[in-house]
Design an enzyme around this catalytic site. Structure first.
Site, short mmCIF file in Angstrom:
data_model
loop_
_atom_site.label_atom_id
_atom_site.label_comp_id
_atom_site.label_asym_id
_atom_site.label_seq_id
_atom_site.Cartn_x
_atom_site.Cartn_y
_atom_site.Cartn_z
N ALA A 151 0.77 -1.28 -0.08
CA ALA A 151 0.04 -0.12 0.02
C ALA A 151 0.83 1.36 -0.09
O ALA A 151 1.93 1.04 0.44
CB ALA A 151 -0.73 0.11 1.29
N THR A 193 -6.86 -1.00 8.63
CA THR A 193 -6.28 -0.19 9.42
C THR A 193 -7.10 0.72 10.41
O THR A 193 -8.41 1.02 9.92
CB THR A 193 -5.46 0.78 8.60
OG1 THR A 193 -5.12 1.93 9.41
CG2 THR A 193 -6.25 1.47 7.37
N GLU A 204 -6.90 3.68 10.75
CA GLU A 204 -6.95 5.01 10.26
C GLU A 204 -8.60 4.86 9.64
O GLU A 204 -9.10 6.02 9.53
CB GLU A 204 -6.15 5.15 9.19
CG GLU A 204 -5.91 6.51 8.53
CD GLU A 204 -5.49 7.73 9.57
OE1 GLU A 204 -4.76 7.30 10.35
OE2 GLU A 204 -5.74 8.79 9.14
N TYR A 243 -6.21 8.18 2.54
CA TYR A 243 -5.80 6.89 2.64
C TYR A 243 -6.61 5.80 3.44
O TYR A 243 -6.96 4.85 3.10
CB TYR A 243 -4.37 6.90 3.54
CG TYR A 243 -3.94 5.60 4.31
CD1 TYR A 243 -3.39 4.71 3.80
CD2 TYR A 243 -4.26 5.51 5.72
CE1 TYR A 243 -2.86 3.49 4.16
CE2 TYR A 243 -3.63 4.32 6.28
CZ TYR A 243 -3.16 3.12 5.55
OH TYR A 243 -2.65 1.97 5.88
N LYS A 272 -8.70 2.53 2.11
CA LYS A 272 -8.38 1.41 2.92
C LYS A 272 -9.89 0.90 3.27
O LYS A 272 -10.11 -0.44 3.48
CB LYS A 272 -7.80 1.64 4.21
CG LYS A 272 -6.13 1.61 3.83
CD LYS A 272 -5.71 0.18 3.66
CE LYS A 272 -4.07 0.05 3.64
NZ LYS A 272 -3.72 -1.36 3.38
P1 NAP Z 1 5.10 0.17 4.65
O1 NAP Z 1 6.42 -0.39 5.34
O2 NAP Z 1 5.12 1.42 3.75
O3 NAP Z 1 5.36 -0.95 3.40
C1 NAP Z 1 4.33 -0.96 2.06
C2 NAP Z 1 4.73 -1.85 1.08
O4 NAP Z 1 4.00 -1.77 0.03
C3 NAP Z 1 6.43 -1.60 0.49
O5 NAP Z 1 6.93 -3.00 0.22
C4 NAP Z 1 6.13 -0.97 -0.78
O6 NAP Z 1 6.98 -1.31 -1.57
C5 NAP Z 1 4.82 -1.83 -1.38
N1 NAP Z 1 3.87 -0.68 -2.30
C6 NAP Z 1 3.65 0.44 -2.07
N2 NAP Z 1 2.93 0.77 -3.29
C7 NAP Z 1 2.76 -0.46 -3.78
C8 NAP Z 1 2.35 -0.82 -5.17
N3 NAP Z 1 1.65 0.12 -6.04
N4 NAP Z 1 2.52 -1.89 -5.66
C9 NAP Z 1 3.01 -3.01 -4.95
N5 NAP Z 1 3.80 -2.87 -3.70
C10 NAP Z 1 3.53 -1.17 -3.15
O7 NAP Z 1 4.01 -0.32 5.36
P2 NAP Z 1 3.87 -1.41 6.60
O8 NAP Z 1 3.90 -0.53 7.74
O9 NAP Z 1 4.83 -2.47 6.44
O10 NAP Z 1 2.44 -1.85 6.44
C11 NAP Z 1 1.74 -2.81 6.02
C12 NAP Z 1 0.47 -2.80 5.29
O11 NAP Z 1 -0.31 -2.49 6.75
C13 NAP Z 1 0.20 -1.54 4.47
O12 NAP Z 1 -1.05 -2.08 3.64
C14 NAP Z 1 -0.31 -0.47 5.48
O13 NAP Z 1 -1.18 0.45 4.94
C15 NAP Z 1 -1.21 -1.56 6.70
N6 NAP Z 1 -1.11 -0.85 7.88
C16 NAP Z 1 0.11 -0.44 8.37
C17 NAP Z 1 0.04 0.07 9.96
C18 NAP Z 1 1.30 0.48 10.73
O14 NAP Z 1 1.11 0.95 11.76
N7 NAP Z 1 2.31 -0.03 10.26
C19 NAP Z 1 -1.23 -0.39 10.80
C20 NAP Z 1 -2.40 -0.70 9.98
C21 NAP Z 1 -2.34 -1.24 8.60
P3 NAP Z 1 8.52 -0.35 -1.56
O15 NAP Z 1 9.22 -0.78 -0.56
O16 NAP Z 1 8.96 -0.37 -3.04
O17 NAP Z 1 8.01 1.22 -1.28
N1 GDD Z 2 4.54 11.29 10.27
C1 GDD Z 2 4.58 12.14 11.09
N2 GDD Z 2 5.69 12.98 10.92
N3 GDD Z 2 3.48 12.47 12.06
C2 GDD Z 2 3.58 13.65 12.97
C3 GDD Z 2 4.61 14.42 13.03
C4 GDD Z 2 5.55 14.46 11.88
O1 GDD Z 2 6.59 14.92 11.91
N4 GDD Z 2 4.32 15.45 13.76
C5 GDD Z 2 3.11 14.81 14.45
N5 GDD Z 2 2.65 13.67 13.69
C6 GDD Z 2 1.69 12.92 13.91
C7 GDD Z 2 0.60 12.80 13.11
O2 GDD Z 2 -0.14 13.85 12.98
C8 GDD Z 2 -0.36 11.76 13.62
O3 GDD Z 2 -1.21 12.11 14.55
C9 GDD Z 2 0.71 10.86 14.49
O4 GDD Z 2 1.66 11.59 14.54
C10 GDD Z 2 1.06 9.69 13.82
O5 GDD Z 2 1.52 9.88 12.43
P1 GDD Z 2 2.28 8.57 11.55
O6 GDD Z 2 3.35 7.94 12.49
O7 GDD Z 2 2.63 9.14 10.44
O8 GDD Z 2 1.29 7.44 11.43
P2 GDD Z 2 -0.40 7.57 11.35
O9 GDD Z 2 -1.18 7.32 12.44
O10 GDD Z 2 -0.64 8.64 10.42
O11 GDD Z 2 -0.50 6.19 10.32
C11 GDD Z 2 0.12 4.98 10.59
O12 GDD Z 2 -0.84 4.26 11.19
C12 GDD Z 2 -1.98 3.60 10.46
C13 GDD Z 2 -2.69 3.06 11.71
O13 GDD Z 2 -3.43 3.86 12.27
C14 GDD Z 2 0.77 4.32 9.17
O14 GDD Z 2 1.34 3.08 9.52
C15 GDD Z 2 -0.79 3.88 8.42
O15 GDD Z 2 -0.32 3.27 7.25
C16 GDD Z 2 -1.76 3.09 9.31
O16 GDD Z 2 -2.67 2.43 8.72
#
Ligand code: NAP
Ligand code: GDD
Length: 343
Positions: free
Chosen positions: A89, A134, A136, A157, A161
């Site tokens: 994603a 997620t 989110e 996003y 999702k």
């Molecule tokens: P991430 O580190 O950003 O990894 C995203 C992966 O998707 C990478 O391998 C990226 O490839 C690949 N990708 C992006 N666009 C693509 C496309 N168009 N076609 C094929 N591959 C693509 O995310 P993550 O933290 O591991 O999260 C994994 C999944 O869980 C995501 O779907 C995210 O939205 C979801 N999620 C994450 C969290 C969290 O807190 N981490 C929470 C809830 C849900 P590259 O390496 O080439 O960029």
């Molecule tokens: N990235 C970022 N950078 N976030 C900031 C910053 C900054 O400098 N300062 C404050 N924040 C605040 C954002 O506004 C948000 O409220 C919080 O920190 C977390 O931001 P992120 O770490 O970017 O994560 P996210 O909660 O927006 O999204 C992540 O979690 C989701 C699940 O709830 C991502 O991993 C998503 O892919 C995932 O679905």
């Protein structure tokens, strides 16, 4: 016994790389879909990469993209996986405001493309599908959030999702596909992407201590997140696909902290007590001992719409999956700092 075959989209990302290692340890053959990139994007899986000519190789990578149906269809046809984990994603919330159309294409339609490929290839009875949903998606719904909480996404996003979440449920009901979702709350760790706030803070601290950076610029300090550890969360993904029936599960810790607390705790681990002064964009965080300013606010990191408070209720996962988070918040931050300080 024949080894199980899995296909992971997003294998080069944080979760995909950890899941690949987890599944290989469990005896799976792992196939991963990776994007073509002009520079290497496989750093997170280099340690498990083997020569494809090695007879014992259990990791195979295939070029593809979630926006390209042909590649998805061909890979699934070739690999014939028992389990598909759709983790790919455009996963950055702020970036989704700048690239809303691409985010919808990859995150929403990308999921539809995989489900359609399963249907077209007549694999509906043969494959189990996991969708990375997620927290989110809850957007402005107040905590605690569980599987029945109304969803009001607050970003392109989150909206993309939510489509992927519902199309997964729809294909489950319409075509009897074993299609499950994990509604995962934020999860981090040493291989977290460098622009998410947790890693930005731990890398910033490491750079400050090494003299490579003076301070960290952040946005909204008063958002609350339920931060877990990715190593615990990939186990939940696997458990979701081992059930007899497809279903939806919240995966969380049940505790939330503000971004401000994250900053304070992370600095305290390296012996620095942060104090705050000023308001709004003029607020700063400084080292109580030296008075040095270590945090400043930059409005460019504020989102057009914020998700104020996420805190998950994971009772269903606890009961049905026998899953609960093991790694504590402070230990997770410490592990991230250890990696960044030793880099
Ligand atoms: P991430 O580190 O950003 O990894 C995203 C992966 O998707 C990478 O391998 C990226 O490839 C690949 N990708 C992006 N666009 C693509 C496309 N168009 N076609 C094929 N591959 C693509 O995310 P993550 O933290 O591991 O999260 C994994 C999944 O869980 C995501 O779907 C995210 O939205 C979801 N999620 C994450 C969290 C969290 O807190 N981490 C929470 C809830 C849900 P590259 O390496 O080439 O960029
Ligand atoms: N990235 C970022 N950078 N976030 C900031 C910053 C900054 O400098 N300062 C404050 N924040 C605040 C954002 O506004 C948000 O409220 C919080 O920190 C977390 O931001 P992120 O770490 O970017 O994560 P996210 O909660 O927006 O999204 C992540 O979690 C989701 C699940 O709830 C991502 O991993 C998503 O892919 C995932 O679905």
């Amino acid at each position: 016994m024949k080894k199980k075959i899995s296909l992971i989209t997003g294998i080069t990302g944080q979760d995909g790389s950890i899941l690949a290692k987890f599944l290989i340890k469990k005896g799976y053959i792992v196939h991963g879909l990776k994007r073509r990139s002009s520079s290497f994007n496989t750093q997170r899986i280099n340690d498990i990469y083997q020569d494809i000519h090695d007879r014992n190789n259990n990791l195979f990578l295939h070029y593809g993209d979630l926006t390209d149906f042909t590649s998805i269809l061909n890979i699934i046809k070739k690999v014939k996986p028992n389990e598909i984990y759709n983790l790919a994603a455009q996963s950055h919330v702020q970036v989704s405001f700048e690239t809303p159309e691409y985010t919808a294409n990859a995150d929403a339609l990308g999921t539809l493309r995989i489900l359609e490929a399963i249907k077209i290839l007549n694999l509906t009875k043969k494959v189990k599908f996991y969708q990375a949903s997620t927290s989110e998606m809850y957007g402005s719904s107040p905590p605690p959030q569980n599987e029945n909480t109304p969803m009001h996404p607050a970003s392109p996003y989150g909206a993309a999702k939510l489509y992927a979440h519902w199309i997964t449920k729809n294909y489950r009901t319409s075509y009897n596909i074993f299609a499950s979702t994990g509604i995962l709350f934020n999860h981090e760790g040493p291989s977290r992407g460098e622009t998410f706030v947790s890693r930005k803070i731990t890398m910033g601290i490491a750079n400050i201590l090494k003299g490579k950076q003076k301070l960290i610029y952040l946005g909204n300090l008063d958002a609350y997140r339920d931060w877990g550890d990715a190593r615990d969360y990939v186990e939940a993904m696997w458990k979701i696909l081992q059930l007899k029936k497809p279903d939806d599960f919240v995966i969380a810790t049940g505790k939330s902290y503000s971004v401000r607390s994250f900053v304070e705790i992370a600095f305290l681990i390296v012996g620095i007590k942060i104090k705050w002064r000023g308001k709004g964009l003029n607020e700063v965080g400084f080292d109580q001992k030296t008075n040095k300013i270590l945090i400043k606010i930059d409005k460019k990191y504020f989102r057009p719409q914020e998700v104020d408070h996420l805190r998950g209720d994971y009772n269903k996962a606890k009961k049905t999956l026998n899953w609960q988070p093991k790694i504590k918040f402070k230990k997770m931050i410490k592990d991230m700092l250890d990696k960044d300080l030793n880099f």
